[in-house]
Design a protein around this motif. Structure first.
Motif, PDB file in Angstrom:
ATOM      1  N   PHE A  90       1.313  -1.408   0.537  1.00  0.00           N
ATOM      2  CA  PHE A  90       0.014   0.488   0.236  1.00  0.00           C
ATOM      3  C   PHE A  90       1.021   1.324  -0.060  1.00  0.00           C
ATOM      4  O   PHE A  90       1.911   1.425   1.214  1.00  0.00           O
ATOM      5  N   GLY A 134      -7.642  -5.841   4.023  1.00  0.00           N
ATOM      6  CA  GLY A 134      -8.928  -6.050   2.446  1.00  0.00           C
ATOM      7  C   GLY A 134      -7.877  -7.398   2.030  1.00  0.00           C
ATOM      8  O   GLY A 134      -8.319  -7.719   0.879  1.00  0.00           O
ATOM      9  N   ILE A 182      -4.340 -12.486   5.079  1.00  0.00           N
ATOM     10  CA  ILE A 182      -3.308 -12.674   5.425  1.00  0.00           C
ATOM     11  C   ILE A 182      -3.475 -14.017   6.192  1.00  0.00           C
ATOM     12  O   ILE A 182      -3.927 -15.057   6.990  1.00  0.00           O
ATOM     13  N   ALA A 240      -6.810  -4.959  12.079  1.00  0.00           N
ATOM     14  CA  ALA A 240      -6.721  -5.706  10.949  1.00  0.00           C
ATOM     15  C   ALA A 240      -6.177  -7.713  10.331  1.00  0.00           C
ATOM     16  O   ALA A 240      -6.278  -8.508   9.545  1.00  0.00           O
ATOM     17  N   TYR A 276      -9.038  -9.439   8.896  1.00  0.00           N
ATOM     18  CA  TYR A 276      -7.997 -10.159   7.005  1.00  0.00           C
ATOM     19  C   TYR A 276      -7.768 -11.334   7.251  1.00  0.00           C
ATOM     20  O   TYR A 276      -6.307 -11.555   6.465  1.00  0.00           O
ATOM     21  N   ARG A 277      -7.308 -12.754   8.304  1.00  0.00           N
ATOM     22  CA  ARG A 277      -6.730 -13.551   8.924  1.00  0.00           C
ATOM     23  C   ARG A 277      -6.938 -14.268   6.835  1.00  0.00           C
ATOM     24  O   ARG A 277      -8.614 -14.167   6.836  1.00  0.00           O
ATOM     25  N   ARG A 337     -13.340 -14.993  -0.766  1.00  0.00           N
ATOM     26  CA  ARG A 337     -12.879 -13.455  -0.777  1.00  0.00           C
ATOM     27  C   ARG A 337     -12.039 -13.086  -1.894  1.00  0.00           C
ATOM     28  O   ARG A 337     -11.145 -13.889  -2.034  1.00  0.00           O
ATOM     29  N   GLU A 338     -11.950 -12.167  -2.499  1.00  0.00           N
ATOM     30  CA  GLU A 338     -11.135 -11.526  -3.513  1.00  0.00           C
ATOM     31  C   GLU A 338     -10.634 -10.572  -2.530  1.00  0.00           C
ATOM     32  O   GLU A 338     -11.134  -9.870  -1.916  1.00  0.00           O
ATOM     33  N   VAL A 339      -8.787 -10.617  -2.788  1.00  0.00           N
ATOM     34  CA  VAL A 339      -8.189  -9.262  -2.354  1.00  0.00           C
ATOM     35  C   VAL A 339      -7.944  -9.132  -2.820  1.00  0.00           C
ATOM     36  O   VAL A 339      -8.464  -8.235  -4.283  1.00  0.00           O
ATOM     37  N   SER A 340      -8.016  -7.761  -1.892  1.00  0.00           N
ATOM     38  CA  SER A 340      -8.786  -6.471  -2.542  1.00  0.00           C
ATOM     39  C   SER A 340      -7.443  -5.470  -3.569  1.00  0.00           C
ATOM     40  O   SER A 340      -6.347  -6.340  -3.022  1.00  0.00           O
ATOM     41  N   SER A 389      -6.309  -2.445  -3.205  1.00  0.00           N
ATOM     42  CA  SER A 389      -6.254  -1.742  -3.586  1.00  0.00           C
ATOM     43  C   SER A 389      -4.320  -1.246  -3.548  1.00  0.00           C
ATOM     44  O   SER A 389      -3.613  -1.843  -3.049  1.00  0.00           O
ATOM     45  N   THR A 390      -3.512   0.048  -4.614  1.00  0.00           N
ATOM     46  CA  THR A 390      -2.370  -0.098  -4.160  1.00  0.00           C
ATOM     47  C   THR A 390      -2.462   1.525  -3.250  1.00  0.00           C
ATOM     48  O   THR A 390      -1.117   1.260  -2.914  1.00  0.00           O
ATOM     49  N   GLY A 391      -2.693   2.368  -2.847  1.00  0.00           N
ATOM     50  CA  GLY A 391      -2.910   3.492  -1.955  1.00  0.00           C
ATOM     51  C   GLY A 391      -3.871   4.322  -2.172  1.00  0.00           C
ATOM     52  O   GLY A 391      -5.206   3.769  -3.054  1.00  0.00           O
ATOM     53  N   ASP A 392      -4.191   5.018  -1.079  1.00  0.00           N
ATOM     54  CA  ASP A 392      -5.346   5.619  -1.450  1.00  0.00           C
ATOM     55  C   ASP A 392      -4.425   7.832  -1.092  1.00  0.00           C
ATOM     56  O   ASP A 392      -3.975   7.898   0.765  1.00  0.00           O
ATOM     57  N   LEU A 441      -5.872   9.154   1.980  1.00  0.00           N
ATOM     58  CA  LEU A 441      -5.861   8.563   4.056  1.00  0.00           C
ATOM     59  C   LEU A 441      -4.391   9.474   4.075  1.00  0.00           C
ATOM     60  O   LEU A 441      -3.638   8.824   5.268  1.00  0.00           O
ATOM     61  N   GLU A 442      -3.313   9.186   3.088  1.00  0.00           N
ATOM     62  CA  GLU A 442      -1.698   9.152   3.140  1.00  0.00           C
ATOM     63  C   GLU A 442      -1.588   9.982   3.550  1.00  0.00           C
ATOM     64  O   GLU A 442      -0.713  10.248   4.162  1.00  0.00           O
TER      65      GLU A 442
END
Lengths: 625, 263
Positions: free
Chosen positions: A283, A344, A347, B73, B77-78, B85-88, B90-93, B96-97
């Protein structure tokens, strides 16, 4: 060229040599990396045993387990060993083993200089530790402040061993920094742009730059001290116009970047491991890179926070408090990015991932106490108390060492071809988490209750609370030590009969997982073409699960062998010569100095002028199969 | 949530509170010492403690938020068995950053303001005309105190009047030492070739445990001192008695002076 081509057609030299000789002469970054890891693990054990003796001594007030004289040597050697001979070279070991693979290179830019780095570190470390048997170990702390390190207060040879030993190891580290800057700038496979590099390669690059700028001031310091001690100079002697704070400034101008040299590679490892086992790309990659660079810059602007109680006045202290606190911002960015890499994801808690996730709360505690320490007026209370000991171990064990261990479980299969046992690994992790926190969390209290650092013992007059937390801490230290017995047994067992790993046991993302485990001597049969960030993941998900070669086979359709650097004994001999000269300097034996320097310069000359044909290696099979 | 709710209602709260109260009352003794930063006896140490407390509370708040996100988290998300589930992707936001860059920056700026204010307060030199001057010299392995205006010199014990600012000028006769009396205030190093400076004040009479905090050699752990704060009248009496002793030039006093000078 023709002459060289003829020669390289001959049998690779390594096969003709004995086993020991092949290791002494190797220029292969993977074998050099393994030797770095082995040697620094041994030094880590030595430093750990010193720590246990310290904790036994402090388990109750007024203890006489060791004498104050020995105690001072123990804490000095514990710190010096762990920083210079254990944690930093452990990272250099991983950097050697992995970074050339991650960028698709054959080897490092300067393979023989790499071997010289290794041998200078190993022999420098041995020289430093031999002080225990040759007149007493250094006893002025790893920071070795003047004037207590000067001859009038410290006539024995211990400080000279510190000085010469760290000069040798330090030159080695400096060359490692130069080597990896050159390697990462020049030797990336086609398509591997800077902003496609894996985070571990990025942190290695910034770490190497820090080494390049941080080690020279330290080397200068060591030389000035050597001149003072061995040749009667007066750089630090106030009676002759010297200045004792000169040492402190030069030391911390090196020493604070050194802290980041010890943590940035861990940041890289954590980034790799968390992304892999969350099955997500990292990320905020761009902000991770920027934060790494920002930390690297700020690292050089904060050194006076180690000297807040030197009485520099409010302007200087305020300035350095501000720069120090500023580091919390890019560090915080990293923490949040790791958490949101997991967010998301799916893990998988392998042992490597346990260490990487466990890193976060421990490092956050170390970071929090770091901000508290940065507040100069509060630091007047914390400074040189056990509060600082707690802080630095949360950063160095909770941060750096957790990174090393995450890297160890993650890359062990790539380095050796075998998977470490997960059950033993989980024992290691949980015992370490318990032992570490029980050892070091109470030290925050001890500092606030008025216990200074580096005391050989403490008085019962400091009260039952100080005695109680010290005992708790000692118990924790033994739990911590036991956790490492699981680790060492795991290493031993795995090397004998561990499960075979295969090329890509973790479904990895970076390039090192595209080739067999352990990697073949030439790394990649053909230089790969990099088509995206997470280069190997891209090929697995969007390509056909094979690396593409950067260039087609040569026009004549024939497959050519791979030209590899040949080994050389001279790097070892150069280091040996300098070590011999070092012993000569310590004991004032000029003949020995001369013999050592002659050997070193002869070897340098031979290494430079001797014709190096290299070797041709035939690749076996392709990549990514 | 339901099991948690059942647990909460099922607990015998009064019993639990009793246990907690007992633990807390016993807690005190684990956090006391005669050299505690947490028990300030003067304005310097009090100011430092309040800085420590404010930063600690803010940091604890940050810790709770970060560890809350972290815990969520790793639990949420374990990977589970038959996890479809589909893995997200997302590479960034960037929103949020920016958020987690700017908020820490604001916190750091706030802490910086507090730091600089306190730093200047602690380093502002009190009026020398109205405050006691003491020269402190660190020796391997004892502290020497000289009162230049009063013609008095002591070793190991520093006598000061209660409620009065005391100016300390520090130096060292050999290696670097660090002067630390936790209940009165933080450290200042005593450095050979330099004169460093700090001030202290005791708000109440008593004796305070002091020590050397900078490693100074094999006797470092023994390099203690005691700061004895006396009510002003008693302090004046002590000064008179000391001046009488010094002028009497007894054999002991001469021997002491000779030994100190020989260091």
């Amino acid at each position: 060229m023709a002459a060289i081509a003829e020669r390289v057609g001959a049998q690779p030299k390594a096969h003709a040599q004995g086993y020991l000789m092949s290791w002494l002469t190797t220029a292969d970054h993977k074998r050099i990396g393994i030797m770095y890891l082995l040697a620094s693990t041994l030094f880590f054990v030595v430093g750990g045993l010193e720590a246990l003796m310290i904790r036994i001594q402090l388990s109750h007030p007024g203890n006489t387990f060791v004498s104050p004289t020995l105690y001072d040597q123990l804490f000095t050697m514990h710190g010096t060993t762990m920083i210079f001979l254990a944690v930093m070279p452990l990272f250099i070991g991983f950097i050697n083993c992995i970074v050339p693979l991650q960028i698709g290179a054959r080897d490092v830019a300067f393979p023989r200089m790499n071997a010289l780095s290794l041998w200078l570190f190993v022999l420098g470390g041995i020289l430093l530790n031999s002080s225990w048997f040759l007149g007493g170990a250094p006893n002025a702390g790893w920071f070795n402040y003047a004037p207590i390190s000067l001859t009038p207060f410290n006539p024995g040879p211990g400080i000279d061993f510190y000085d010469i030993g760290l000069q040798l190891a330090g030159i080695g580290t400096l060359m490692t920094g130069i080597n990896f800057i050159a390697t990462i700038i020049n030797m990336r496979a086609p398509g591997m742009s800077l902003m496609r590099m894996p985070l571990f390669t990025w942190t290695t690059f910034v770490t190497s730059v820090l080494i390049l700028f941080a080690f020279p001031p330290f080397t200068v310091n060591l030389f000035l001290l050597m001149f003072d001690r061995l040749m009667g100079a007066n750089f630090f002697n106030i009676a002759k116009g010297g200045n004792v704070l000169l040492w402190q400034h030069l030391f911390w101008i090196f020493g604070h970047p050194e802290v980041y040299i010890l943590i940035l590679p861990a940041f890289g490892i954590i980034s790799e491991v968390i992304a892999t086992f969350s099955r997500k790309t990292l990320f905020g990659y761009d902000s991770m890179v920027l934060a790494t660079i920002a930390i690297g810059f700020l690292a050089f602007t904060v050194w006076v926070h180690h000297m807040f109680v030197d009485g520099f006045g409010p302007y200087v202290n305020s300035l350095f408090a501000i720069t120090t606190m500023a580091i919390a911002v890019p560090t915080g960015v990293k923490i949040f990015n790791w958490i949101f890499t997991m967010w998301g994801g799916k893990i998988k808690f392998t042992t490597a991932m346990l260490f990487a996730t466990g890193f976060i709360p421990l490092f956050v505690i170390g970071g929090i106490s770091g901000v508290m320490l940065a507040m100069a007026p509060a630091d007047f209370q914390y400074n040189d108390s056990y509060f600082v000991v707690a802080h630095l171990h949360y950063v160095l064990i909770g941060g750096s060492l957790m990174g090393v261990l995450a890297g160890a479980y993650y890359w062990f299969p790539k380095i050796t071809g075998r998977l470490l046992n997960e059950t033993l690994g989980k024992w290691h992790f949980w015992l370490l988490m318990i032992g570490f926190n029980v050892t070091f969390f109470p030290m925050h209290f001890l500092g606030l209750l008025g216990m200074p650092r580096r005391v050989a013992t403490y008085s019962a007059a400091l009260g039952p609370a100080v005695a109680f937390w010290n005992l708790v801490s000692t118990i924790g230290a033994f739990i911590l030590a036991i956790s490492f017995l699981f680790f060492f047994y795991n290493l031993f067992k795995t090397l004998r009969s561990g499960e075979r790993a295969g090329p890509d046991p973790w479904d990895g993302r970076a390039l090192e997982w595209a080739i067999s485990s352990p990697a073949p001597v030439y790394n990649f049969a053909q230089t790969p073409l990099i088509r995206g960030r997470d280069a190997w993941w891209v090929e697995k998900t969007e390509g056909d699960g094979r690396l593409r070669a950067a260039e087609a086979e040569s026009a004549d359709g024939q497959h050519h062998g791979i030209h590899m650097p040949s080994g050389s004994i001279y790097p070892f001999l150069i280091a040996l010569g300098l070590m011999i000269a070092g012993y000569g300097a310590i004991f004032g034996l000029l003949l020995l100095v001369a013999i050592g320097l002659v050997l070193a310069f002869f070897s340098i000359h031979r290494m430079i002028v001797a014709e190096d044909p290299g070797e041709i290696v035939e690749p076996v099979g392709g990549d990514g199969e | 949530m339901r099991p948690v709710g059942r647990l909460l209602s099922g607990l015998r709260w009064p019993a639990l509170l009793t246990v907690l109260a007992v633990a807390l009352s016993g807690c005190g003794s684990y956090f006391t010492s005669p050299a505690s930063v947490l028990a300030p006896a003067g304005p310097v140490a009090a100011r430092q403690l309040s800085l420590i407390q404010i930063s600690l509370y803010i940091m604890l708040g940050i810790f709770v938020i970060v560890i809350g996100l972290w815990g969520w988290a790793i639990i949420r998300y374990r990977a589970r068995r038959n996890d479809t589930r589909e893995v997200s992707r997302s590479t960034g936001d960037s929103r949020l950053e920016i958020l987690w860059t700017v908020v820490p920056l604001l916190i750091v700026i706030y802490l910086t303001v507090l730091t600089v204010q306190t730093e200047f307060y602690l380093t502002r030199e009190p009026n020398p005309a109205t405050s006691l001057q003491v020269s402190v010299t660190g020796h391997q392995f004892f502290w020497q105190f000289q009162y230049p205006g009063l013609g008095i010199s002591t070793v190991h014990n520093l006598y000061i009047p209660v409620g009065e600012k005391v100016n300390l000028t520090l130096t060292s006769a050999d290696v670097i030492h660090s002067f630390w009396v936790p209940e009165l205030g933080g450290k200042t190093d005593a450095i050979p070739g330099y004169h460093t400076y700090m001030w202290l004040e005791a708000s109440r009479a008593g004796s305070y445990f002091g020590e050397c905090a900078q490693f100074c050699g094999v006797g470092h752990y023994l390099m203690h001192m005691t700061v004895i704060a006396l009510p002003p009248a008693q302090f004046q009496a002590w000064v008179k008695s000391m001046q009488k002793k010094t002028s009497s030039s007894s054999a002991w006093a001469l021997e002491g002076t000779r030994l100190v000078a020989a260091r």
